[in-house]
Design a protein around this motif. Structure first.
Motif, PDB file in Angstrom:
ATOM      1  N   PRO A 158      33.666  28.941  21.282  1.00 45.52           N
ATOM      2  CA  PRO A 158      33.151  28.452  20.004  1.00 45.52           C
ATOM      3  C   PRO A 158      33.774  27.114  19.631  1.00 45.52           C
ATOM      4  N   PRO A 159      33.196  26.394  18.674  1.00 44.00           N
ATOM      5  CA  PRO A 159      33.768  25.118  18.219  1.00 44.00           C
ATOM      6  C   PRO A 159      35.072  25.358  17.471  1.00 44.00           C
ATOM      7  N   HIS A 160      35.723  24.265  17.102  1.00 43.97           N
ATOM      8  CA  HIS A 160      36.972  24.358  16.351  1.00 43.97           C
ATOM      9  C   HIS A 160      36.748  25.083  15.024  1.00 43.97           C
ATOM     10  N   LEU A 161      37.839  25.575  14.471  1.00 40.91           N
ATOM     11  CA  LEU A 161      37.791  26.221  13.163  1.00 40.91           C
ATOM     12  C   LEU A 161      37.266  25.244  12.115  1.00 40.91           C
ATOM     13  N   GLY A 212      38.741  23.187   6.774  1.00 45.23           N
ATOM     14  CA  GLY A 212      39.614  23.684   5.719  1.00 45.23           C
ATOM     15  C   GLY A 212      40.653  24.681   6.194  1.00 45.23           C
ATOM     16  N   ILE A 213      40.539  25.156   7.439  1.00 49.18           N
ATOM     17  CA  ILE A 213      41.509  26.114   7.985  1.00 49.18           C
ATOM     18  C   ILE A 213      42.506  25.348   8.845  1.00 49.18           C
ATOM     19  N   ARG A 214      43.781  25.380   8.443  1.00 47.89           N
ATOM     20  CA  ARG A 214      44.827  24.617   9.118  1.00 47.89           C
ATOM     21  C   ARG A 214      45.915  25.542   9.645  1.00 47.89           C
ATOM     22  N   GLN A 215      46.522  25.175  10.802  1.00 46.07           N
ATOM     23  CA  GLN A 215      47.566  25.984  11.414  1.00 46.07           C
ATOM     24  C   GLN A 215      48.689  25.079  11.914  1.00 46.07           C
ATOM     25  N   TYR A 216      49.920  25.609  11.917  1.00 46.66           N
ATOM     26  CA  TYR A 216      51.061  24.822  12.403  1.00 46.66           C
ATOM     27  C   TYR A 216      50.803  24.280  13.805  1.00 46.66           C
ATOM     28  N   GLY A 217      50.301  25.139  14.685  1.00 55.12           N
ATOM     29  CA  GLY A 217      50.059  24.734  16.063  1.00 55.12           C
ATOM     30  C   GLY A 217      48.665  24.223  16.315  1.00 55.12           C
ATOM     31  N   VAL A 273      42.408  20.427  27.248  1.00 50.90           N
ATOM     32  CA  VAL A 273      42.561  21.193  26.013  1.00 50.90           C
ATOM     33  C   VAL A 273      42.532  20.237  24.827  1.00 50.90           C
ATOM     34  N   ASP A 274      41.605  20.479  23.916  1.00 51.12           N
ATOM     35  CA  ASP A 274      41.440  19.654  22.719  1.00 51.12           C
ATOM     36  C   ASP A 274      41.960  20.446  21.513  1.00 51.12           C
ATOM     37  N   SER A 275      42.877  19.846  20.746  1.00 50.73           N
ATOM     38  CA  SER A 275      43.487  20.549  19.607  1.00 50.73           C
ATOM     39  C   SER A 275      43.392  19.723  18.334  1.00 50.73           C
ATOM     40  N   SER A 276      42.984  20.383  17.253  1.00 54.56           N
ATOM     41  CA  SER A 276      42.892  19.751  15.936  1.00 54.56           C
ATOM     42  C   SER A 276      43.288  20.791  14.890  1.00 54.56           C
TER      43      SER A 276
END
Length: 338
Positions: free
Chosen positions: A207-210, A213-218, A232-235
């Motif tokens: 699935p696409p990124h969250l 408005g949903i944020r996480q430390y990692g 690996v794409d991280s946002s």
């Protein structure tokens, strides 16, 4: 701050059966002629790895744009840094570095690089953007409150055993226990870190990124394969997300913003080596993106639980000690004023 309990994680790595000789590597992975592969045909990243290295995140300014050491230079730098690593002063009241930090393997220079960062060409972090400069007072105040040990929330995430900052993304080796274990199937890749025993699960082609408005430390990671490379794409990071490497080779004052975006590339060089590259883009902190590389080496498992947890006994002791120091300073000030 916490005890390292010998509690076996319980997962066994997949032994690599094929070994290929890599070409000399200068930034790019060498030719890959034979790699262990999973049933679906992708490189098999299963197993135990370390990203421990003497290579600093940023290049010493005296080296300018020199990207690689010669073989002789590499040996001399490793000799000097290993000696420095083993030269704990007798009056350094701390745990014994060699007893606490030694591993079965030896650290070295990663691919003869003078720094992990290769872009910008000077191997240094870019200048702070206008947004980043605006956050400097906030960062300085947080550092003051941490130094004063004002409260549990004023301490950094590592001291609170929430996140060591090396788990990533990006992943930069810790001072000790710079070990990780990779699990892999068709749908996901999971990376278990020894430090604070965190696990990052990376869905593949899912699935696409969250939602924003949903944020996480990692952050929120999504992966896919490009040939032999896992990308690996991280946002979706927070304003409080920090990352750091060992204090011996990485500045400890690096901060990021919620605009942080990280792209990692895991490329097997051979059965025992992964070239790990990453690009960091954060307009809320820097004027441009920057890229770095280090090598992950296969090691013999298992790894053990690093039993550090939020609320462990070390944190109350730190706060209590700070209050004793404050009372002592106040008593001294009162006597001086009399």
């Amino acid at each position: 701050m916490s005890r390292r309990f010998a509690f076996h994680i319980g997962w066994l790595c997949v032994a690599a059966a094929l070994v290929c000789m890599p070409a000399r590597i200068s930034g790019q992975a060498g030719k890959v002629s034979a790699l262990p592969r999973t049933p679906d045909g992708h490189p098999d990243l299963h197993g135990y790895w370390t990203n421990a290295t003497f290579t600093p995140l940023e290049r010493p300014m005296a080296l300018g744009t020199k990207e690689f050491y010669t073989e002789a230079e590499e040996l001399e730098v490793e000799r000097r840094l290993r000696l420095q690593d083993n030269s704990q002063a007798k009056d350094d009241v701390h745990y014994d570095n060699r007893t606490w930090q030694d591993e079965k393997y030896a650290k070295g220079i990663s691919n003869r690089r003078t720094s992990m960062i290769f872009d910008p060409p000077d191997g240094r972090l870019p200048s702070l953007s206008a947004k980043g400069q605006q956050r400097l007072p906030e960062f300085a105040e947080a550092a003051r409150r941490r130094a004063a040990a004002e409260s549990a929330p004023s301490m950094n995430l590592a001291e609170r055993c929430i996140s060591w900052g090396t788990e990533g993304p990006p992943m930069i080796g810790a001072t000790y226990n710079a070990n990780l274990q990779i699990f892999q199937n068709e749908a996901s890749v999971a990376i278990l870190h020894e430090m604070i025993h965190s696990v990052r699960v990376i869905p593949l082609d899912g699935p696409p990124h969250l939602p924003d408005g949903i944020r996480q430390y990692g952050g929120d990671s999504r992966g896919h394969w490009e040939g032999n490379t896992l990308v690996v794409d991280s946002s979706n990071f927070t304003d409080r997300t920090t990352f750091r490497g060992s204090p011996s080779n990485t500045r400890q004052d690096i901060f990021t913003s919620h605009e942080l975006h990280v792209v990692e590339r895991f490329t097997p060089v051979n059965a025992d080596t992964i070239a790990y590259r990453f690009t960091v883009d954060d307009p809320g902190t820097w004027t441009r993106s920057w890229s770095a590389e280090l090598y992950m080496r296969k090691v013999q498992g298992p790894i053990f639980e690093y039993a550090c947890h939020e609320g462990n006994y070390g944190l109350p002791n730190i706060l209590a000690g700070a209050r004793v120091q404050e009372k002592s300073a106040e008593a001294g000030s009162t006597k001086t004023g009399q």
